[in-house]
Design a protein around this motif. Structure first.
Motif, PDB file in Angstrom:
ATOM      1  N   TRP A   1       0.826  -1.214   0.000  1.00  0.00           N
ATOM      2  CA  TRP A   1       0.000   0.000   0.000  1.00  0.00           C
ATOM      3  C   TRP A   1       0.863   1.268   0.000  1.00  0.00           C
ATOM      4  O   TRP A   1       0.400   2.329  -0.387  1.00  0.00           O
ATOM      5  CB  TRP A   1      -0.957  -0.004   1.188  1.00  0.00           C
ATOM      6  CG  TRP A   1      -0.293   0.008   2.531  1.00  0.00           C
ATOM      7  CD1 TRP A   1       0.031   1.096   3.281  1.00  0.00           C
ATOM      8  CD2 TRP A   1       0.135  -1.131   3.287  1.00  0.00           C
ATOM      9  NE1 TRP A   1       0.645   0.719   4.454  1.00  0.00           N
ATOM     10  CE2 TRP A   1       0.709  -0.644   4.486  1.00  0.00           C
ATOM     11  CE3 TRP A   1       0.087  -2.504   3.078  1.00  0.00           C
ATOM     12  CZ2 TRP A   1       1.243  -1.491   5.465  1.00  0.00           C
ATOM     13  CZ3 TRP A   1       0.604  -3.352   4.043  1.00  0.00           C
ATOM     14  CH2 TRP A   1       1.176  -2.852   5.216  1.00  0.00           C
ATOM     15  N   LEU A   2       2.119   1.142   0.419  1.00  0.00           N
ATOM     16  CA  LEU A   2       3.034   2.286   0.368  1.00  0.00           C
ATOM     17  C   LEU A   2       3.625   2.471  -1.023  1.00  0.00           C
ATOM     18  O   LEU A   2       3.872   3.591  -1.463  1.00  0.00           O
ATOM     19  CB  LEU A   2       4.174   2.097   1.367  1.00  0.00           C
ATOM     20  CG  LEU A   2       3.845   2.195   2.855  1.00  0.00           C
ATOM     21  CD1 LEU A   2       5.119   2.002   3.665  1.00  0.00           C
ATOM     22  CD2 LEU A   2       3.207   3.529   3.188  1.00  0.00           C
ATOM     23  N   ASP A   3       3.863   1.363  -1.709  1.00  0.00           N
ATOM     24  CA  ASP A   3       4.533   1.424  -3.002  1.00  0.00           C
ATOM     25  C   ASP A   3       3.606   1.905  -4.108  1.00  0.00           C
ATOM     26  O   ASP A   3       4.032   2.614  -5.019  1.00  0.00           O
ATOM     27  CB  ASP A   3       5.110   0.053  -3.362  1.00  0.00           C
ATOM     28  CG  ASP A   3       6.157  -0.405  -2.361  1.00  0.00           C
ATOM     29  OD1 ASP A   3       7.024   0.409  -2.018  1.00  0.00           O
ATOM     30  OD2 ASP A   3       6.085  -1.563  -1.923  1.00  0.00           O
ATOM     31  N   ASP A   4       2.341   1.502  -4.042  1.00  0.00           N
ATOM     32  CA  ASP A   4       1.355   1.939  -5.039  1.00  0.00           C
ATOM     33  C   ASP A   4      -0.014   1.799  -4.393  1.00  0.00           C
ATOM     34  O   ASP A   4      -0.661   0.751  -4.499  1.00  0.00           O
ATOM     35  CB  ASP A   4       1.453   1.100  -6.307  1.00  0.00           C
ATOM     36  CG  ASP A   4       0.577   1.620  -7.439  1.00  0.00           C
ATOM     37  OD1 ASP A   4      -0.405   2.338  -7.161  1.00  0.00           O
ATOM     38  OD2 ASP A   4       0.875   1.306  -8.611  1.00  0.00           O
ATOM     39  N   ALA A   5      -0.442   2.857  -3.720  1.00  0.00           N
ATOM     40  CA  ALA A   5      -1.705   2.809  -2.973  1.00  0.00           C
ATOM     41  C   ALA A   5      -2.882   2.525  -3.894  1.00  0.00           C
ATOM     42  O   ALA A   5      -3.803   1.777  -3.536  1.00  0.00           O
ATOM     43  CB  ALA A   5      -1.916   4.118  -2.224  1.00  0.00           C
ATOM     44  N   GLU A   6      -2.864   3.105  -5.078  1.00  0.00           N
ATOM     45  CA  GLU A   6      -3.993   2.919  -5.996  1.00  0.00           C
ATOM     46  C   GLU A   6      -4.119   1.468  -6.434  1.00  0.00           C
ATOM     47  O   GLU A   6      -5.222   0.898  -6.446  1.00  0.00           O
ATOM     48  CB  GLU A   6      -3.845   3.828  -7.217  1.00  0.00           C
ATOM     49  CG  GLU A   6      -5.026   3.756  -8.159  1.00  0.00           C
ATOM     50  CD  GLU A   6      -4.912   4.725  -9.325  1.00  0.00           C
ATOM     51  OE1 GLU A   6      -5.788   4.683 -10.212  1.00  0.00           O
ATOM     52  OE2 GLU A   6      -3.958   5.529  -9.340  1.00  0.00           O
ATOM     53  N   ALA A   7      -2.995   0.852  -6.795  1.00  0.00           N
ATOM     54  CA  ALA A   7      -3.033  -0.549  -7.215  1.00  0.00           C
ATOM     55  C   ALA A   7      -3.477  -1.445  -6.065  1.00  0.00           C
ATOM     56  O   ALA A   7      -4.267  -2.383  -6.256  1.00  0.00           O
ATOM     57  CB  ALA A   7      -1.660  -0.980  -7.727  1.00  0.00           C
ATOM     58  N   PHE A   8      -2.969  -1.152  -4.864  1.00  0.00           N
ATOM     59  CA  PHE A   8      -3.317  -1.966  -3.711  1.00  0.00           C
ATOM     60  C   PHE A   8      -4.804  -1.861  -3.375  1.00  0.00           C
ATOM     61  O   PHE A   8      -5.496  -2.871  -3.236  1.00  0.00           O
ATOM     62  CB  PHE A   8      -2.481  -1.554  -2.502  1.00  0.00           C
ATOM     63  CG  PHE A   8      -2.837  -2.288  -1.243  1.00  0.00           C
ATOM     64  CD1 PHE A   8      -2.367  -3.572  -1.015  1.00  0.00           C
ATOM     65  CD2 PHE A   8      -3.664  -1.697  -0.287  1.00  0.00           C
ATOM     66  CE1 PHE A   8      -2.716  -4.263   0.137  1.00  0.00           C
ATOM     67  CE2 PHE A   8      -4.010  -2.373   0.874  1.00  0.00           C
ATOM     68  CZ  PHE A   8      -3.536  -3.661   1.085  1.00  0.00           C
ATOM     69  N   THR A   9      -5.297  -0.637  -3.250  1.00  0.00           N
ATOM     70  CA  THR A   9      -6.703  -0.473  -2.858  1.00  0.00           C
ATOM     71  C   THR A   9      -7.638  -0.972  -3.944  1.00  0.00           C
ATOM     72  O   THR A   9      -8.719  -1.508  -3.655  1.00  0.00           O
ATOM     73  CB  THR A   9      -7.024   0.993  -2.523  1.00  0.00           C
ATOM     74  OG1 THR A   9      -6.692   1.827  -3.626  1.00  0.00           O
ATOM     75  CG2 THR A   9      -6.237   1.448  -1.302  1.00  0.00           C
ATOM     76  N   SER A  10      -7.233  -0.840  -5.192  1.00  0.00           N
ATOM     77  CA  SER A  10      -8.060  -1.361  -6.283  1.00  0.00           C
ATOM     78  C   SER A  10      -8.215  -2.870  -6.189  1.00  0.00           C
ATOM     79  O   SER A  10      -9.312  -3.418  -6.331  1.00  0.00           O
ATOM     80  CB  SER A  10      -7.448  -0.978  -7.627  1.00  0.00           C
ATOM     81  OG  SER A  10      -8.182  -1.540  -8.702  1.00  0.00           O
ATOM     82  N   ALA A  11      -7.097  -3.561  -5.923  1.00  0.00           N
ATOM     83  CA  ALA A  11      -7.136  -5.019  -5.824  1.00  0.00           C
ATOM     84  C   ALA A  11      -7.951  -5.475  -4.623  1.00  0.00           C
ATOM     85  O   ALA A  11      -8.814  -6.364  -4.743  1.00  0.00           O
ATOM     86  CB  ALA A  11      -5.722  -5.580  -5.754  1.00  0.00           C
ATOM     87  N   VAL A  12      -7.695  -4.877  -3.460  1.00  0.00           N
ATOM     88  CA  VAL A  12      -8.347  -5.341  -2.230  1.00  0.00           C
ATOM     89  C   VAL A  12      -9.813  -4.894  -2.185  1.00  0.00           C
ATOM     90  O   VAL A  12     -10.705  -5.695  -1.891  1.00  0.00           O
ATOM     91  CB  VAL A  12      -7.590  -4.848  -0.989  1.00  0.00           C
ATOM     92  CG1 VAL A  12      -8.325  -5.266   0.279  1.00  0.00           C
ATOM     93  CG2 VAL A  12      -6.168  -5.431  -0.984  1.00  0.00           C
TER      94      VAL A  12
END
Length: 280
Positions: free
Chosen positions: A263-274
């Protein structure tokens, strides 16, 4: 906001609440470490999608130190998550575990499968299910970062660690991050466990029963998502994929360019997936 509940043995346990205005059932997010849960923050903005309940494990953050150190053991911490679920008045809960906290979450799902809706394991520790990660595997994954300016010192420290010679953990830290900048340095410092007794007892004898956990998770009927970071030495993608294969039908995602805290490295990618998984 921080609130409290009581564990079965009376220990006072704290939990943080993010996105409290969000309707619907919350997502309980179990931190790793054992460390102060503040390092999870709002998981890159996941609180914009779900109300997050983030417990401080006993003896960390604002939670009390227990009278009996044996209760720091991973399988005993499952009882604290169950106490939190009861305190929240939830018949069942969606559950997220990060790093070592994934061992707690997985054991909770194995013990109480009917009380878990959706299960998310983020860069999970694998001790609960007996998946081993070799030094050679870590060195091979580390080699992907050979072009980084910090690589020579970090790799030398990693090799010392894998040879059992001890290591300068701060020198190894860059390998756990998708990018090594000032924000990553601060976060790594904040996420270090501050209670050595809790760390020492977490994996004590009896904490894990991999054959039983594997059998139980093979029958887990709820949806599961296991998310790995492409560069994560702690939880390499291969090990996380093996973990995902233990479930009847788990989704497995590798976040490109991410380390142990995706979530620190790419918050958008992380939140989109989860968030996408949780909304299905």
């Amino acid at each position: 906001m921080t609130t409290f509940c009581a564990a079965p043995d009376g220990t006072r346990l704290a939990h943080r609440v993010y996105g409290e205005e969000r309707p619907g059932d919350p997502l309980i997010c179990v931190p790793g470490g054992p460390a102060d849960s503040r390092y999870l923050g709002e998981l890159g903005g996941l609180s914009a999608h779900r109300r997050l309940i983030v417990p401080d494990l006993r003896g960390t953050g604002r939670s009390e130190v227990p009278e009996d150190p044996a209760t720091y053991r991973c399988d005993r911490l499952v009882d604290d998550i169950e106490a939190l679920r009861r305190h929240l008045g939830l018949a069942r809960t969606d559950l997220l575990g990060h790093s070592a906290g994934a061992n707690i979450a997985a054991q909770y799902a194995a013990r109480y499968p009917d009380r878990v809706g959706r299960l998310v394991l983020v860069t999970p520790g694998t001790r609960a299910v007996g998946i081993e990660i070799t030094g050679e595997e870590r060195r091979e994954l580390a080699g992907l970062r050979s072009g980084e300016p910090w690589f020579p010192a970090a790799y030398a420290a990693l090799e010392a660690l894998t040879r059992g010679e001890g290591a300068d953990w701060e020198a190894v830290d860059p390998f756990f991050c998708g990018r090594w900048d000032e924000a990553a340095r601060r976060h790594r410092a904040e996420s270090r466990p501050a209670n050595p007794q809790a760390v020492a007892h977490f994996g004590a004898e009896g904490a894990f029963d991999p054959p039983s956990a594997r059998r139980a998770l093979a029958e887990f009927a709820g949806p599961a998502l296991l998310l790995a970071g492409e560069f994560d030495l702690n939880s390499p993608p291969r090990a996380v994929a093996e973990f995902a294969a233990l479930f009847p039908a788990a989704a497995f995602v590798v976040q490109p360019g991410a380390g142990h805290h995706p979530w620190l490295d790419d918050a958008e990618a992380f939140t989109s997936a989860v968030a996408g998984f949780l909304a299905r």
